[in-house]
Design a protein around this motif. Structure first.
Motif, PDB file in Angstrom:
ATOM      1  N   THR B   2     -11.832 117.612 -50.501  1.00 47.72           N
ATOM      2  CA  THR B   2     -11.146 116.572 -49.912  1.00 47.72           C
ATOM      3  C   THR B   2     -11.859 115.064 -50.068  1.00 47.72           C
ATOM      4  N   VAL B   3     -11.181 113.993 -50.195  1.00 48.98           N
ATOM      5  CA  VAL B   3     -11.463 112.706 -50.529  1.00 48.98           C
ATOM      6  C   VAL B   3     -10.671 111.732 -49.741  1.00 48.98           C
ATOM      7  N   SER B   4     -10.935 111.067 -48.734  1.00 50.64           N
ATOM      8  CA  SER B   4     -10.014 110.065 -47.857  1.00 50.64           C
ATOM      9  C   SER B   4      -9.640 109.035 -48.890  1.00 50.64           C
ATOM     10  N   LYS B   5      -9.097 108.216 -48.046  1.00 46.59           N
ATOM     11  CA  LYS B   5      -8.277 107.025 -48.700  1.00 46.59           C
ATOM     12  C   LYS B   5      -9.303 105.804 -48.486  1.00 46.59           C
ATOM     13  N   THR B   6      -9.880 105.904 -47.555  1.00 47.02           N
ATOM     14  CA  THR B   6     -10.836 104.479 -47.253  1.00 47.02           C
ATOM     15  C   THR B   6     -11.709 104.258 -48.006  1.00 47.02           C
ATOM     16  N   GLU B   8     -15.056 103.457 -48.920  1.00 47.12           N
ATOM     17  CA  GLU B   8     -16.152 104.116 -48.090  1.00 47.12           C
ATOM     18  C   GLU B   8     -17.213 102.934 -47.666  1.00 47.12           C
ATOM     19  N   ARG B  47     -10.001 112.472 -56.435  1.00 48.45           N
ATOM     20  CA  ARG B  47     -10.937 111.242 -56.288  1.00 48.45           C
ATOM     21  C   ARG B  47     -10.309 110.220 -57.406  1.00 48.45           C
ATOM     22  N   GLN B  49      -7.298 110.046 -58.701  1.00 49.90           N
ATOM     23  CA  GLN B  49      -6.037 109.738 -58.038  1.00 49.90           C
ATOM     24  C   GLN B  49      -6.150 108.590 -57.022  1.00 49.90           C
ATOM     25  N   LYS B  51      -8.388 106.619 -56.491  1.00 50.17           N
ATOM     26  CA  LYS B  51      -8.530 105.367 -56.867  1.00 50.17           C
ATOM     27  C   LYS B  51      -7.561 104.496 -57.871  1.00 50.17           C
ATOM     28  N   PHE B  53      -4.380 105.087 -57.241  1.00 50.78           N
ATOM     29  CA  PHE B  53      -3.388 104.763 -56.189  1.00 50.78           C
ATOM     30  C   PHE B  53      -3.829 103.346 -55.545  1.00 50.78           C
TER      31      PHE B  53
END
Lengths: 173, 173
Positions: B2-6, B8, B47, B49, B51, B53
């Motif tokens: 999992t990778v969040s959208k924020t 970092e 990851r 994807q 970036k 988007f």
DNA sequence: TGATAATTGTTATGGACCATATCAAATATC
DNA sequence: GATATTTGATATGGTCCATAACAATTATCA
């Protein structure tokens, strides 16, 4: 560029259309033209990601591990002695959202939170024996049923090239 | 995986660590080892994807178009005379979720629903003049600011190879 | 033809994931 | 020792995804 996660009901028809079959019985509306969409990076990237996650979940059905959970176990194993904030942030998971995730893994006895003696605010994360065993089995399933599929589809060198390019995009785009 | 959208918060530190810099002032905990994670297809795919988007949204900020909305406009332009079900299903969008999306695009006068005379259940979708104009500008933005970035990063031939492999995964995985 | 089934757009609803604000406890800073 | 920061946690709201159900319309077929 949106693509849902559901296996599309029209997949059989779409497959027929793609192979040029024609159902003589039904008039059957012609398939839509994707046009420039099939060259759009975001579109094809998203569709590929959904397919890969879908396949991952199928491969891990026996272990009941999501991609996110698998990544947490992998990272905790590789980095013993780290706290929640460190593990979460390197995975891009926000701390508040990581709590429920850990609650889940801990309730299944796959990992444990240990109060740090150095800094009593922190919870050190470790894999339990069961967690290590499950992760070991998960790795084998991923390698044999999931990643191996990429080799079958693209070949070894293309697979490596793909991973490399995706990593580059993830890091430098 | 999992990778969040924020974006970092630790991106600067991470960048520093990646380039081998060391802040002599702060002790600074060492970076975590990604280990096998960096070779996991799903992880690197997700990851990348996110970036892509993220970059897409930045490029389209002036037009306020999401990747999903852009794909709808592209598909409607390429396939005039189709109804909601057809457009939605080829994009993998479920019909119920497509309603609000169209409400949005229609309220902005980018596309319109027209009652079909053949089948009065259906709504034929068309782009308005404004919709065509906006889409034309969107295409240019995507081509010059978004897709062009891939060429800069990977080169023309690698870019084509990447798109091809992703499409193969999307269709055959 | 007329009763029944299927399709289209729609609404309602719940789940999963993501993001922000806020808190108490513990620690760091000055 | 007073203040600020960090850590894990809770509450909450947003977005996206998925299912069930409905009215209007059309297709099926006995």
């Amino acid at each position: 560029m949106t693509v849902s996660k559901t296996a599309e009901k029209s997949s059989e028809k779409a497959a027929d259309a793609a192979k040029g079959r024609k159902d003589p019985a039904e008039p059957q509306a012609e398939a839509l033209q994707l046009g420039e969409l099939s060259e759009q990076l975001g579109y094809v990237l998203k569709r590929a990601q959904l397919k890969v996650f879908e396949n991952f979940l199928r491969c891990m059905a026996s272990l009941q591990l999501t991609p996110a959970q698998f990544s947490v176990l992998l990272l905790v194993e590789k980095n013993p002695g780290r706290n929640q904030t460190e593990i979460a942030s390197t995975l891009g998971i926000l701390r508040p959202n990581f709590v429920a995730m850990l609650d889940n893994l801990e309730s299944r006895d796959l990992c444990a939170r240990i109060r740090s003696t150095n800094d009593r605010r922190s919870h050190i994360l470790v894999l339990t024996d069961k967690g290590k065993a499950v992760l070991a089995r998960a790795k084998k399933l991923v390698a044999t049923k999931h990643e191996a599929r990429l080799n079958d589809l693209l070949g070894q060198s293309n697979r490596e090239a793909l991973i490399g390019m995706l990593a580059k995009i993830a890091n430098e785009f």
